[in-house]
Design a protein around this motif. Structure first.
Motif, PDB file in Angstrom:
ATOM      1  N   ALA A 178      10.506 -11.993  -0.321  1.00 46.03           N
ATOM      2  CA  ALA A 178      11.662 -12.825  -0.692  1.00 46.03           C
ATOM      3  C   ALA A 178      12.714 -12.798   0.408  1.00 46.03           C
ATOM      4  O   ALA A 178      13.312 -13.834   0.738  1.00 46.03           O
ATOM      5  CB  ALA A 178      12.253 -12.336  -2.005  1.00 46.03           C
ATOM      6  N   PHE A 179      12.949 -11.621   0.990  1.00 45.57           N
ATOM      7  CA  PHE A 179      13.918 -11.512   2.074  1.00 45.57           C
ATOM      8  C   PHE A 179      13.483 -12.327   3.297  1.00 45.57           C
ATOM      9  O   PHE A 179      14.313 -12.966   3.948  1.00 45.57           O
ATOM     10  CB  PHE A 179      14.122 -10.043   2.455  1.00 45.57           C
ATOM     11  N   ALA A 180      12.193 -12.332   3.584  1.00 47.98           N
ATOM     12  CA  ALA A 180      11.683 -13.132   4.697  1.00 47.98           C
ATOM     13  C   ALA A 180      11.924 -14.620   4.452  1.00 47.98           C
ATOM     14  O   ALA A 180      12.298 -15.366   5.373  1.00 47.98           O
ATOM     15  CB  ALA A 180      10.199 -12.858   4.904  1.00 47.98           C
ATOM     16  N   ALA A 187       8.248  -3.428  -3.424  1.00 48.06           N
ATOM     17  CA  ALA A 187       8.695  -3.453  -2.026  1.00 48.06           C
ATOM     18  C   ALA A 187       8.140  -4.669  -1.293  1.00 48.06           C
ATOM     19  O   ALA A 187       8.852  -5.323  -0.518  1.00 48.06           O
ATOM     20  CB  ALA A 187       8.277  -2.169  -1.313  1.00 48.06           C
ATOM     21  N   ALA A 188       6.872  -4.977  -1.543  1.00 49.64           N
ATOM     22  CA  ALA A 188       6.264  -6.145  -0.900  1.00 49.64           C
ATOM     23  C   ALA A 188       6.913  -7.438  -1.371  1.00 49.64           C
ATOM     24  O   ALA A 188       7.162  -8.354  -0.573  1.00 49.64           O
ATOM     25  CB  ALA A 188       4.759  -6.168  -1.169  1.00 49.64           C
ATOM     26  N   TRP A 244       0.828  -1.212   0.000  1.00 50.88           N
ATOM     27  CA  TRP A 244       0.000   0.000   0.000  1.00 50.88           C
ATOM     28  C   TRP A 244       0.860   1.258   0.000  1.00 50.88           C
ATOM     29  O   TRP A 244       0.576   2.213  -0.710  1.00 50.88           O
ATOM     30  CB  TRP A 244      -0.912  -0.023   1.221  1.00 50.88           C
ATOM     31  N   ARG A 245       1.925   1.244   0.794  1.00 46.14           N
ATOM     32  CA  ARG A 245       2.719   2.454   0.980  1.00 46.14           C
ATOM     33  C   ARG A 245       3.784   2.637  -0.105  1.00 46.14           C
ATOM     34  O   ARG A 245       3.996   3.739  -0.580  1.00 46.14           O
ATOM     35  CB  ARG A 245       3.391   2.399   2.356  1.00 46.14           C
ATOM     36  N   TYR A 246       4.457   1.546  -0.500  1.00 45.21           N
ATOM     37  CA  TYR A 246       5.613   1.660  -1.386  1.00 45.21           C
ATOM     38  C   TYR A 246       5.461   0.939  -2.724  1.00 45.21           C
ATOM     39  O   TYR A 246       6.315   1.065  -3.581  1.00 45.21           O
ATOM     40  CB  TYR A 246       6.866   1.144  -0.673  1.00 45.21           C
TER      41      TYR A 246
END
Length: 66
Positions: A52-54, A46-47, A40-42
């Motif tokens: 992927a990082f998680a 970004a999501a 929503w924000r970026y």
């Protein structure tokens, strides 16, 4: 998608207790809200990057546990 996580937890633990269900549903909800906020924000990128990082962090941590 908490049902896939619950199935995996059942296969690993052998028994599905209330605490395991609460933990899995709670963490999936928390990460879903976080990724939704990032979207929503970026924006979508970004999501996707955070998701992927998680997965990367989860994989590295699982190597240390095993």
């Amino acid at each position: 998608m908490p049902f896939r996580s619950l199935t995996a937890a059942t296969m690993q633990a052998g028994e599905l207790t209330g605490y395991v269900v609460l933990f899995i549903v709670g963490t999936n909800t928390a990460f879903g809200v976080l990724f939704g906020y990032l979207y929503w924000r970026y924006g979508l990128e970004a999501a996707i990057i955070a998701h992927a990082f998680a997965h990367l962090v989860s994989y590295v941590l699982s190597l240390g546990v095993a």
